[in-house]
Design a protein around this motif. Structure first.
Motif, PDB file in Angstrom:
ATOM      1  N   VAL A 142     -10.629  -2.102  -1.847  1.00  0.00           N
ATOM      2  CA  VAL A 142     -11.478  -0.649  -1.256  1.00  0.00           C
ATOM      3  C   VAL A 142     -10.003   0.625  -1.555  1.00  0.00           C
ATOM      4  CG1 VAL A 142     -12.508  -0.721   1.094  1.00  0.00           C
ATOM      5  CG2 VAL A 142     -11.723  -2.471  -0.064  1.00  0.00           C
ATOM      6  N   SER A 143      -9.188   0.241  -1.046  1.00  0.00           N
ATOM      7  CA  SER A 143      -8.706   2.072  -0.235  1.00  0.00           C
ATOM      8  C   SER A 143      -7.651   0.793   0.945  1.00  0.00           C
ATOM      9  CB  SER A 143      -9.739   2.296   1.170  1.00  0.00           C
ATOM     10  OG  SER A 143      -8.838   3.530   1.480  1.00  0.00           O
ATOM     11  N   TRP A 144      -6.091   2.027   0.728  1.00  0.00           N
ATOM     12  CA  TRP A 144      -5.312   2.002   1.965  1.00  0.00           C
ATOM     13  C   TRP A 144      -5.675   1.930   2.628  1.00  0.00           C
ATOM     14  CZ3 TRP A 144      -3.541   5.770   4.866  1.00  0.00           C
ATOM     15  CH2 TRP A 144      -3.924   6.862   5.357  1.00  0.00           C
ATOM     16  N   ARG A 145      -6.986   2.565   3.176  1.00  0.00           N
ATOM     17  CA  ARG A 145      -7.050   3.218   4.926  1.00  0.00           C
ATOM     18  C   ARG A 145      -7.240   1.025   5.187  1.00  0.00           C
ATOM     19  NH1 ARG A 145      -6.985   8.323   6.014  1.00  0.00           N
ATOM     20  NH2 ARG A 145      -7.311   9.857   4.034  1.00  0.00           N
ATOM     21  N   TRP A 146      -7.219   0.408   4.491  1.00  0.00           N
ATOM     22  CA  TRP A 146      -7.875  -0.806   4.944  1.00  0.00           C
ATOM     23  C   TRP A 146      -6.985  -1.587   5.722  1.00  0.00           C
ATOM     24  CZ3 TRP A 146     -12.994  -2.579   6.899  1.00  0.00           C
ATOM     25  CH2 TRP A 146     -14.479  -2.488   6.241  1.00  0.00           C
ATOM     26  N   ALA A 204      -1.270   9.837  -0.990  1.00  0.00           N
ATOM     27  CA  ALA A 204      -2.259  10.413  -0.827  1.00  0.00           C
ATOM     28  C   ALA A 204      -2.123  10.983   0.744  1.00  0.00           C
ATOM     29  CB  ALA A 204      -3.807   9.062   0.106  1.00  0.00           C
ATOM     30  N   THR A 230      -6.054  -3.003  -0.597  1.00  0.00           N
ATOM     31  CA  THR A 230      -5.891  -1.992  -1.233  1.00  0.00           C
ATOM     32  C   THR A 230      -6.544  -1.622  -2.770  1.00  0.00           C
ATOM     33  OG1 THR A 230      -3.636  -1.415  -0.584  1.00  0.00           O
ATOM     34  CG2 THR A 230      -3.911  -0.163  -2.422  1.00  0.00           C
ATOM     35  N   ARG A 268       0.037   4.198  -2.425  1.00  0.00           N
ATOM     36  CA  ARG A 268      -0.831   5.045  -2.478  1.00  0.00           C
ATOM     37  C   ARG A 268      -0.940   5.974  -0.906  1.00  0.00           C
ATOM     38  NH1 ARG A 268      -5.589   1.243  -5.494  1.00  0.00           N
ATOM     39  NH2 ARG A 268      -5.038   0.746  -7.492  1.00  0.00           N
ATOM     40  N   ILE A 269      -0.288   5.084  -0.391  1.00  0.00           N
ATOM     41  CA  ILE A 269      -0.410   6.212   0.896  1.00  0.00           C
ATOM     42  C   ILE A 269       0.283   7.434   0.808  1.00  0.00           C
ATOM     43  CG2 ILE A 269       0.916   6.171   3.496  1.00  0.00           C
ATOM     44  CD1 ILE A 269      -0.172   3.119   3.420  1.00  0.00           C
ATOM     45  N   ARG A 325      -5.294  11.749   8.622  1.00  0.00           N
ATOM     46  CA  ARG A 325      -4.819  12.965   7.773  1.00  0.00           C
ATOM     47  C   ARG A 325      -3.919  13.227   7.690  1.00  0.00           C
ATOM     48  NH1 ARG A 325      -9.390  11.142   5.669  1.00  0.00           N
ATOM     49  NH2 ARG A 325     -11.232  10.766   6.744  1.00  0.00           N
ATOM     50  N   ALA A 355       1.027  -1.038   0.738  1.00  0.00           N
ATOM     51  CA  ALA A 355       0.253   0.137   0.042  1.00  0.00           C
ATOM     52  C   ALA A 355       0.531   1.605   0.576  1.00  0.00           C
ATOM     53  CB  ALA A 355      -1.012  -0.295   0.928  1.00  0.00           C
ATOM     54  N   ALA A 357      -5.701   3.972  10.721  1.00  0.00           N
ATOM     55  CA  ALA A 357      -6.713   4.440   9.304  1.00  0.00           C
ATOM     56  C   ALA A 357      -7.586   5.633   8.328  1.00  0.00           C
ATOM     57  CB  ALA A 357      -8.196   3.522   9.328  1.00  0.00           C
TER      58      ALA A 357
END
Length: 476
Positions: free
Chosen positions: A158-162, A35, A155, A31-32, A92, A28, A89
């Motif tokens: 869904v999203s890297w946050r997951w 973002a 990733t 993408r982290i 910000r 991930a 998760a």
């Protein structure tokens, strides 16, 4: 028996959770970075914030379990890890994510040392405990590989946050059931060496920060110089604290034996060869070669296969060829793999980046057991727990320092120089281990067990289930 099975399921679930978290973030990372706007050098802290906190506080976590009770500290660690995963998760900005990762490392340092002790407290010595330890070892080995694949799937879907959010329900369930189903271990009166733990953690942070910043700012940068000076000062303070502490977090007497000290140093030197591909190739495969997160995770399966194969072969190879030949061949293979990876560029065929990973897994897997044996076979039974705890800590430090060194070596030139640096460090480990094994006058039995100082050592590859046993019995 059903109660024991549930207890083992809880313990290995925690080990799997911590093992997955060590690698699930790797895929991930691109993408982290996009973002949260990490710099390339700063991105290394997403891994290092976790590993430094984990390694630096691991021994203190083991001591807390001794004094306060293993189940209590285990549950506390899982809860801290789970809460920090939720914070990660929801991060910000880079600062929030790195702070959450450091707290995750704290939670892991509290929970991890208790797992083997809880197994020893739950299962009777003999076949039952050996079987439980075997399952535990397999889960730890498989967790890292599963983390890469799972990280890619989560990733992409869904999203890297997951990659952090998936820990929350699992961790909450483990903590809830552990309070009800795991037996508590007896408490023991003792002191906590908090100053020692804080000093060694601060020392590692300073040095790793300086190494990573040097990759972009140069070695004459004021913050780089300050980081190195502060880190070295903290480590010097750590040595002074440990020499005077009634219950030191790291007994310095373990390093008086030159062969054992060489084993610990070799773990530090081999670490970069294992962590480098995870960090650099996940970025290369996605940003340069255009692979998706799932395909990137699957690309590391040859490395997992190499590790699994090594775990199956190493007892037999040690019995037939002896530790010096095995580790010599293993580290030579690891050096060759790093040099092959150093040649990978934008125009290289994809197989050039993936095929050497099998050699990385095989070489690394065959290297670790002889190093473990050298460390554990030359320690008195009363110090086995401490020696094993320092072993785990050193292995994690090898990842943290190793990644920092490789990022500094890469600089603007890219990952080729980083892999050359990893090969040089592995070559130093090769020289160190060959010399140490010869100096220790270790003799090999026909079944692969070692003699050190004229006595038979049970903690040897000839008895693979027993290598972990001393630390389990002492709760490390």
């Amino acid at each position: 028996m059903p109660r024991q099975r549930l207890a083992l399921a809880l313990i290995v679930s925690c080990q799997l959770l911590l093992g997955i978290d060590a690698t699930i973030v790797n895929v991930a990372l691109p993408r982290i970075s996009a973002a949260l706007h990490f710099t390339p050098a700063g991105l290394a802290w997403v891994l290092n914030a976790y590993t430094i906190a984990f390694a630096g506080l691991l021994m203190l976590g083991g001591r807390l379990g001794d004094v306060l009770g293993r189940r209590r500290v285990f549950v506390a660690g899982v809860l801290v890890f789970t809460a920090a995963s939720l914070a990660a998760a929801l991060a910000r900005d880079p600062g929030q994510l790195l702070a959450a990762r450091a707290v995750q490392g704290l939670g892991a340092a509290l929970a991890s040392p208790s797992t083997l002790a809880l197994i020893a407290n739950t299962f009777a010595e003999g076949p039952q405990r050996n079987r439980a330890l075997g399952i535990s070892s397999a889960v730890i080995s498989g967790g890292a590989s599963l983390g890469l694949v799972l990280g890619g799937v989560v990733t992409a879907a869904v999203s890297w946050r997951w990659v952090f959010l998936v820990n929350v329900p699992i961790g909450a369930a483990i903590a809830l059931l552990a309070r009800r189903r795991l037996p508590e271990t007896p408490r023991h009166a003792g002191r906590f060496d908090v100053p020692g733990a804080l000093a060694v953690t601060a020392g590692m942070l300073g040095i790793v920060y300086a190494l990573i910043r040097a990759a972009t700012a140069g070695w004459t940068d004021a913050r780089v110089v300050a980081g190195l000076a502060g880190g070295l000062a903290a480590l010097a303070a750590f040595v002074l604290v440990e020499r005077r502490a009634a219950a030191p977090v790291v007994p310095l007497g373990l390093f008086r034996d030159r062969a054992r000290a060489s084993g610990y140093a070799a773990l530090l030197l081999v670490g970069p060869s294992m962590i480098g591909p995870f960090f650099f190739l996940t970025t290369y495969l996605q940003q340069v070669r255009g692979l998706g997160p799932v395909a990137t995770g699957l690309a590391f399966l040859p490395m997992s296969l190499g590790l699994f194969t090594a775990a199956r072969l190493v007892p037999r190879l040690l019995g037939r060829f002896g530790p010096r030949r095995v580790i010599g061949s293993a580290l030579a293979g690891l050096i060759a793999a790093q040099m092959l990876l150093s040649l990978v560029g934008p125009g290289s065929p994809l197989v050039a980046a993936i095929a050497p990973l099998a050699l990385v897994g095989l070489g690394g897997g065959l290297s670790f057991v002889p190093i473990y044996t050298l460390i554990l076979s030359r320690v008195e039974g009363s110090s086995a727990g401490a020696a094993s705890g320092v072993l785990q800590t050193t292995q994690w430090l090898g990842s943290s320092f190793g990644l920092a060194v490789l990022v500094a070596a890469a600089g603007p030139a890219g990952m080729g120089r980083a892999f050359v640096a990893a090969a040089i460090l592995a070559a130093a480990a090769l020289v160190l281990m060959i010399t140490a094994l010869g100096a220790a006058n270790a003799k090999t039995h026909p079944d692969g067990r070692l003699r050190a100082g004229g006595r038979e050592c049970p903690d040897s590859p000839g008895h693979p289930d027993e290598v972990e046993q001393p630390s389990a019995l002492r709760g490390r």
